[in-house]
Write an enzyme that holds these catalytic residues in place. Structure first.
Site, PDB file in Angstrom:
ATOM      1  N   LYS A 175       0.855  -1.192   0.000  1.00  0.00           N
ATOM      2  CA  LYS A 175       0.000   0.000   0.000  1.00  0.00           C
ATOM      3  C   LYS A 175       0.890   1.240   0.000  1.00  0.00           C
ATOM      4  CE  LYS A 175      -1.985   2.731   2.798  1.00  0.00           C
ATOM      5  NZ  LYS A 175      -1.802   3.962   1.982  1.00  0.00           N
ATOM      6  N   GLU A 251      10.011   1.321  10.538  1.00  0.00           N
ATOM      7  CA  GLU A 251      11.027   2.361  10.356  1.00  0.00           C
ATOM      8  C   GLU A 251      10.299   3.687  10.476  1.00  0.00           C
ATOM      9  OE1 GLU A 251      12.803   5.280   8.897  1.00  0.00           O
ATOM     10  OE2 GLU A 251      12.904   4.249   6.965  1.00  0.00           O
ATOM     11  N   CYS A 285      13.505  10.946   6.600  1.00  0.00           N
ATOM     12  CA  CYS A 285      13.538  10.515   7.998  1.00  0.00           C
ATOM     13  C   CYS A 285      14.952  10.630   8.549  1.00  0.00           C
ATOM     14  CB  CYS A 285      13.005   9.096   8.131  1.00  0.00           C
ATOM     15  SG  CYS A 285      13.751   7.944   6.985  1.00  0.00           S
ATOM     16  N   GLU A 379      10.069  16.153  14.868  1.00  0.00           N
ATOM     17  CA  GLU A 379      10.426  15.921  13.459  1.00  0.00           C
ATOM     18  C   GLU A 379       9.607  16.880  12.593  1.00  0.00           C
ATOM     19  OE1 GLU A 379       9.142  12.241  11.431  1.00  0.00           O
ATOM     20  OE2 GLU A 379      11.171  12.132  10.616  1.00  0.00           O
TER      21      GLU A 379
HETATM   22  O1  TXE Z   1       2.693   9.558   7.574  1.00  0.00           O
HETATM   23  P1  TXE Z   1       1.873   8.311   8.010  1.00  0.00           P
HETATM   24  P2  TXE Z   1       2.177  10.849   6.793  1.00  0.00           P
HETATM   25  C1  TXE Z   1       6.517  11.693   9.219  1.00  0.00           C
HETATM   26  C2  TXE Z   1       6.722  13.138   8.857  1.00  0.00           C
HETATM   27  C3  TXE Z   1       5.422  13.527   8.269  1.00  0.00           C
HETATM   28  C4  TXE Z   1       4.480  12.759   9.141  1.00  0.00           C
HETATM   29  C5  TXE Z   1       3.136  12.489   8.569  1.00  0.00           C
HETATM   30  O2  TXE Z   1       6.992  13.885  10.010  1.00  0.00           O
HETATM   31  O3  TXE Z   1       5.160  14.884   8.342  1.00  0.00           O
HETATM   32  O4  TXE Z   1       5.142  11.541   9.369  1.00  0.00           O
HETATM   33  O5  TXE Z   1       3.254  11.889   7.267  1.00  0.00           O
HETATM   34  C6  TXE Z   1      -0.303   4.678   6.100  1.00  0.00           C
HETATM   35  N1  TXE Z   1      -2.806   1.727   9.473  1.00  0.00           N
HETATM   36  N2  TXE Z   1       6.982  10.758   8.226  1.00  0.00           N
HETATM   37  O6  TXE Z   1       0.832  11.314   7.252  1.00  0.00           O
HETATM   38  O7  TXE Z   1       0.507   8.702   8.424  1.00  0.00           O
HETATM   39  C7  TXE Z   1      -0.463   5.844   5.162  1.00  0.00           C
HETATM   40  O8  TXE Z   1      -1.575   5.681   4.331  1.00  0.00           O
HETATM   41  C8  TXE Z   1      -2.113   1.402   8.383  1.00  0.00           C
HETATM   42  C9  TXE Z   1       8.189  10.066   8.526  1.00  0.00           C
HETATM   43  O9  TXE Z   1       2.294  10.547   5.361  1.00  0.00           O
HETATM   44  O10 TXE Z   1       2.700   7.552   8.979  1.00  0.00           O
HETATM   45  C10 TXE Z   1       0.873   5.820   4.432  1.00  0.00           C
HETATM   46  O11 TXE Z   1       0.865   4.802   3.441  1.00  0.00           O
HETATM   47  N3  TXE Z   1      -1.517   2.286   7.585  1.00  0.00           N
HETATM   48  C11 TXE Z   1       8.580   9.111   7.534  1.00  0.00           C
HETATM   49  C12 TXE Z   1       1.854   5.411   5.531  1.00  0.00           C
HETATM   50  O12 TXE Z   1       1.054   4.763   6.514  1.00  0.00           O
HETATM   51  C13 TXE Z   1      -1.606   3.572   7.898  1.00  0.00           C
HETATM   52  C14 TXE Z   1       7.950   8.997   6.241  1.00  0.00           C
HETATM   53  C15 TXE Z   1       2.620   6.550   6.165  1.00  0.00           C
HETATM   54  O13 TXE Z   1       1.704   7.495   6.661  1.00  0.00           O
HETATM   55  C16 TXE Z   1      -2.316   3.996   9.041  1.00  0.00           C
HETATM   56  C17 TXE Z   1       6.703   9.679   6.111  1.00  0.00           C
HETATM   57  C18 TXE Z   1      -2.934   3.017   9.849  1.00  0.00           C
HETATM   58  N4  TXE Z   1      -3.607   3.320  10.955  1.00  0.00           N
HETATM   59  C19 TXE Z   1       6.279  10.538   7.091  1.00  0.00           C
HETATM   60  N5  TXE Z   1      -2.229   5.344   9.108  1.00  0.00           N
HETATM   61  C20 TXE Z   1       9.862   8.393   7.617  1.00  0.00           C
HETATM   62  N6  TXE Z   1      10.289   8.010   8.789  1.00  0.00           N
HETATM   63  O14 TXE Z   1      10.463   8.146   6.609  1.00  0.00           O
HETATM   64  C21 TXE Z   1      -1.507   5.756   8.044  1.00  0.00           C
HETATM   65  N7  TXE Z   1      -1.127   4.689   7.305  1.00  0.00           N
END
Ligand code: TXE
Length: 481
Positions: A175, A251, A285, A379
């Site tokens: 996904k 991660e 990240c 972050e």
């Molecule tokens: O991340 P999410 P978002 C951090 C960064 C950013 C913040 C929000 O600070 O501003 O996170 O980003 C899926 N069950 N990072 O909203 O929500 C979602 O659909 C299953 C750090 O994009 O964590 C997407 O595919 N899946 C980072 C994925 O999770 C779920 C990279 C990431 O979304 C879910 C990105 C659930 N309950 C953002 N909720 C890094 N460490 O690299 C969401 N998703």
């Protein structure tokens, strides 16, 4: 408008209820594609396809060499269609096309090649026992793997998850993040073209909470979940997985420290430090978003660092000369802008940076942020760095470790003993010395504390994506003549 479907069981399909959502190009700030909006039923359909492909299909039963050949073919296709894939990520999330072309696409192909070869050449243990037995290890595929990916390096992180899972014989439901559906769809299509049997790699589009993502994490037929994203989301994924005792690899976020000692090669330290926090508009990240510079070189460093930051070409990510594009979405732009606008109230001075055109935040350098400032502790995931001076090595290490995160850290010094000493003392999954972002895919990758659970890469990926099995065998004595 372009339509981006799911790829389930070898077919490109709409959602069962026909629902769609729009993907917005963050540079034009207009929708550019319609995307199938998956829900729990679409997730269920994809897990069913992966389950059947795993339980009865050829993929887990093929030899490593045969699987490897197909994965190499997929890597060939990624390279051949690199332009299309790079443009997909750039249009979805604003990454400069030059970065997508020079880094994301080649690294994605490399992920597939590396894990195909790693699985084929991997050796197990043979344990001769002094009881007349021997034990050996086998690495059986785990089963159905759910891979949930973020939007910051879409194709690169998707292949980082999918490649080892497939190489070890698993079937996968991927996904992608809702902001970046396009390259994952192309990947699913290319997988069919490369000869992956139906159901081996499925791509479900849609959102996370109370949607396709959450449904995938709650499905008891899933054997592994690998997730990259925000730490809070990681906790939600972990809770869902716990109900079924499904192993997870997480991660998560980071707040990387970057220590520049006064004996560092200044030019090199500036060059890498710029890349560490401003590449991909800081949506990394691993970003070196807390920069600590030894007092003796503080002003010289800051001047050169500021000049280099100001020289970064910001603007249209599809222009090959652009080094810094817009942030990935309006919501994310507003979040980062609030951090920058709130920084002065937290005691910080803005050395350079601020809001640019559209959803661009220019490279932003802050000094003097208070110890508890949000810009220092949280972050931001944007091109924003907090810079401080330090006096001693101990002080620098303590400051670097003063965070609940622990994904990575960087240090710049020409003193060999200090390099090893500080690398050992830093609480982080990866330490880069005199460089940044260089990877050997055999090395463990993952984070400490709020930055994650588990490690992937090389044998660490093997451990996660397989069920290591011990076989103990008795060697019977030769019959007496
Ligand atoms: O991340 P999410 P978002 C951090 C960064 C950013 C913040 C929000 O600070 O501003 O996170 O980003 C899926 N069950 N990072 O909203 O929500 C979602 O659909 C299953 C750090 O994009 O964590 C997407 O595919 N899946 C980072 C994925 O999770 C779920 C990279 C990431 O979304 C879910 C990105 C659930 N309950 C953002 N909720 C890094 N460490 O690299 C969401 N998703």
């Amino acid at each position: 408008m372009t339509f981006i479907p799911h790829v389930i069981d070898g077919e490109e399909v709409e959602s069962l209820d026909g629902a769609r959502f729009e993907s917005v190009d963050p540079w034009t700030r207009a929708p550019w594609a319609e995307v199938a909006l998956g829900d729990a039923r679409d997730a269920e359909r994809a897990v069913t396809a992966a389950r059947r492909a795993f339980d009865t299909g050829p993929w887990p039963r093929m030899g490593y060499a045969e699987r490897g050949k197909i994965l190499h073919r997929l890597a060939d296709l990624i390279e051949a269609r690199g332009g299309e894939l790079a443009l997909a990520d750039t249009t979805d999330m604003g990454k400069p096309i030059s970065d997508a072309t020079a880094m994301d696409v080649p690294r994605s192909a490399h992920n597939l090649r590396f894990f195909a070869d790693h699985a084929r050449m991997s050796v197990g243990d043979l344990l001769p026992m002094d009881t007349g037995h021997h034990a050996y290890t086998r690495f059986e595929p785990a089963g159905v793997v759910v891979a949930i990916a973020p939007w910051n390096f879409p194709l690169m992180l998707e292949t980082w998850k999918v490649a080892p899972a497939l190489a070890w014989g698993n079937c996968v439901v991927l996904k992608p993040a809702e902001d970046t559906p396009a390259s994952a769809h192309i990947l699913g299509r290319l997988a069919n073209e490369a000869g992956l049997p139906p159901g081996v790699l499925n791509v479900v589009q849609g959102y996370g909470p109370e949607s396709a993502g959450q449904a995938l994490t709650e499905d008891a037929r899933v054997d592994r979940i690998t997730f990259t994203g925000e730490s809070g989301t990681g906790r939600a994924v972990s809770r869902a997985a716990a109900a079924n005792l499904t192993p997870v690899s997480l991660e998560l976020g980071g707040k990387g420290a970057n220590l520049v000692f006064d004996d560092a090669d200044l030019e090199r330290a500036v060059r890498w430090s710029i890349q560490a926090v401003f590449s991909n508009a800081g949506q990394v990240c691993l970003a070196g978003s807390r920069l600590f510079v030894q007092r003796g070189i503080f002003h010289a460093f800051l001047d050169a660092f500021t000049a280099a930051a100001d020289a970064m070409v910001a603007g249209d990510p599809k222009d090959p000369s652009t080094k810094l594009g817009p942030l990935s979405s309006e919501a994310h732009f507003n979040k980062v802008r609030e951090y920058v606008e709130g920084a002065v109230g937290e005691g910080a001075t803005i050395v350079t940076g601020g809001v640019g055109d559209g959803w661009v935040i220019r490279p932003t350098i802050l000094t003097g942020a208070s110890a508890t400032a949000r810009v220092r502790c949280e972050e931001i995931f944007g091109p924003v760095v907090v810079v401080d001076a330090f006096d001693s090595e101990d002080e620098a290490v303590a400051a670097a470790n003063n965070t609940p995160y622990g994904l990575n850290a960087m240090l710049f010094t020409e003193n060999l003993s200090r390099a090893h000493r500080v690398a050992a003392a830093l609480r982080a999954g990866t330490v880069w010395t005199n460089c940044f972002f260089i990877r050997d895919l055999r090395a463990p990758f993952g984070g400490v504390g709020d930055s994650g659970v588990g490690r992937e890469g090389g044998n660490f990926s093997r451990e996660f994506f397989t069920e290591p099995k011990a076989v103990v065998m008795e060697i019977t004595p030769a019959p007496r003549a």
